[in-house]
Design an enzyme around this catalytic site. Structure first.
Site, PDB file in Angstrom:
ATOM      1  CD  GLU A  59      -1.338  -2.778   1.918  1.00 48.94           C
ATOM      2  OE1 GLU A  59      -2.107  -2.874   2.154  1.00 48.94           O
ATOM      3  OE2 GLU A  59      -0.582  -2.774   1.069  1.00 48.94           O
ATOM      4  CD1 TRP A 180      19.393 -37.239 -13.961  1.00 44.88           C
ATOM      5  CD2 TRP A 180      18.137 -36.512 -13.030  1.00 44.88           C
ATOM      6  NE1 TRP A 180      20.260 -36.565 -13.557  1.00 44.88           N
ATOM      7  CE2 TRP A 180      19.475 -36.188 -13.012  1.00 44.88           C
ATOM      8  CE3 TRP A 180      17.227 -36.249 -11.530  1.00 44.88           C
ATOM      9  CZ2 TRP A 180      20.095 -34.768 -11.526  1.00 44.88           C
ATOM     10  CZ3 TRP A 180      17.984 -35.487 -10.754  1.00 44.88           C
ATOM     11  CH2 TRP A 180      19.057 -34.782 -10.627  1.00 44.88           C
TER      12      TRP A 180
END
Length: 370
Positions: A59, A180
């Site tokens: 703000e 992997w």
């Protein structure tokens, strides 16, 4: 004459706030991510977001941005994704600045779950004559700050599991090897996820088998803290977690009072927390979360392995899951969730293809009686 926005325009402004807020992901925790706009007569005069922990709130940044280009913002409307604060923290209350600069209307998506605010900001604005509208794009706003909300209300980190499995449901071969399973694109996504969490966690088994780095490498982003749960201090001193340039961002939770090993780790800059575990070296999940919360860790990504997943799920401590399923098959190996898979289901999930893998993101709902 006051310019009236349509609901569609209001939603567009709020989504602009969301986009601004996301720029603070990874930089403001344990505070919430917040974006704000100052709008007058249908024109955006200023934009701002909470850029870093301890810095001005969204703000204030939006008001400052507007005043750099306009002499006055009297009568303007502020859009913000979270209730403006009303208390003194590291910065003054945002409510005071909103009132002082003559903003006449605040459109906020949701109330701040922080008990120090929790509606007090809205009440202060209304007492000062500022019109307050809430609830716009509520569900999106809640998701945006789900980590903060969990941390501030439960006092423990928001916990997510990241896991990669083969098409037949295994996370590693019988010998523990797993590299992997997922594709390079999936691994890049994992690195982005790491950057969105305060800390990533693995158990000693994963640390020994994979010798992971747990850093953000494939993209630009913040490196999280690295948490190693090693009840019996089994991980060798040669592990990358103890030797790379990020070793000061490594936290070891252990139940073993091995002064020599602990002193060696601390000498390298590794943080060591000795807690009372069970006789078998298992540290209770509740204690793990309590210790991490003390360090201001508001969000935790659990990356493995199977024992860690099981412990966290058994204690109903997981809120979210990121699951990658590869087309590969192992036929035999270590299953992902083993005996806890019937205790929960994944809800509110979304899925897509990532580099040949099927990626699912969703929330954990625990079954009654389990």
């Amino acid at each position: 004459m006051m310019y009236l926005m349509s609901r569609g325009e209001d939603e567009e402004r709020m989504r602009m706030c969301f986009a601004l807020a996301k720029k603070g992901v990874g930089a403001v925790s344990p505070n919430p991510v917040v974006g704000a706009l100052v709008v007058l007569n249908g024109k955006v005069l200023g934009k701002g977001f909470h850029e870093k922990y301890g810095g001005p709130h969204a703000e204030i940044n939006a008001i400052g941005d507007a005043l750099r280009r306009h002499s006055s913002i009297q009568g303007a409307t502020m859009y913000v994704n979270l209730e403006p604060c009303v208390h003194h923290g590291k910065t003054p209350p945002c409510v005071d600045a909103i009132i002082r600069h003559g903003i006449r209307k605040v459109v906020a998506a949701i109330q701040d779950p922080n008990p120090r605010v929790a509606g007090k900001g809205f009440r202060a604005l209304r007492r000062a004559g500022v019109s307050v509208v809430t609830g716009l794009c509520r569900s999106e706003a809640e998701r945006l700050n789900e980590k903060f909300s969990r941390y501030i209300t439960a006092g423990t980190p928001f916990v997510a599991i990241k896991a990669a499995q083969t098409n037949d449901g295994f996370i590693a071969r019988r010998d523990g090897s797993s590299r992997w399973i997922s594709s390079k694109k999936s691994r890049t996504l994992v690195h982005r996820l790491r950057g969105e969490y305060d800390a990533v966690l693995v158990g000693a088994g994963t640390a020994i088998a994979d010798n992971p780095q747990l850093t953000v490498r494939h993209i630009k982003g913040r490196n999280p803290l690295r948490v190693l749960v090693d009840g019996r201090l089994r991980t060798p001193l040669t592990a990358r977690l103890f030797n790379d340039k990020f070793r000061r961002k490594t936290i070891v939770l252990t139940g073993k009072s091995d002064a020599k090993r602990i002193n060696e780790l601390r000498h390298r800059g590794v943080q060591v927390i000795v807690v009372n575990g069970k006789n078998n070296g298992v540290i209770p999940v509740e204690r793990i979360l309590k210790e991490l919360a003390k360090k201001g860790i508001a969000s935790l990504l659990v990356e493995g392995g199977q024992k860690m997943y099981r412990q966290f799920l058994q204690r109903r401590a997981v809120q979210k899951i990121y699951l990658f399923t590869s087309p590969k098959k192992f036929n035999h190996g270590i299953p992902l969730f083993d005996d806890v898979k019937e205790s929960f289901r994944i809800v509110r999930k979304t899925g897509r293809r990532v580099g040949g893998d099927h990626y699912v993101e969703g929330y954990i709902s625990y079954r009654k009686g389990n």
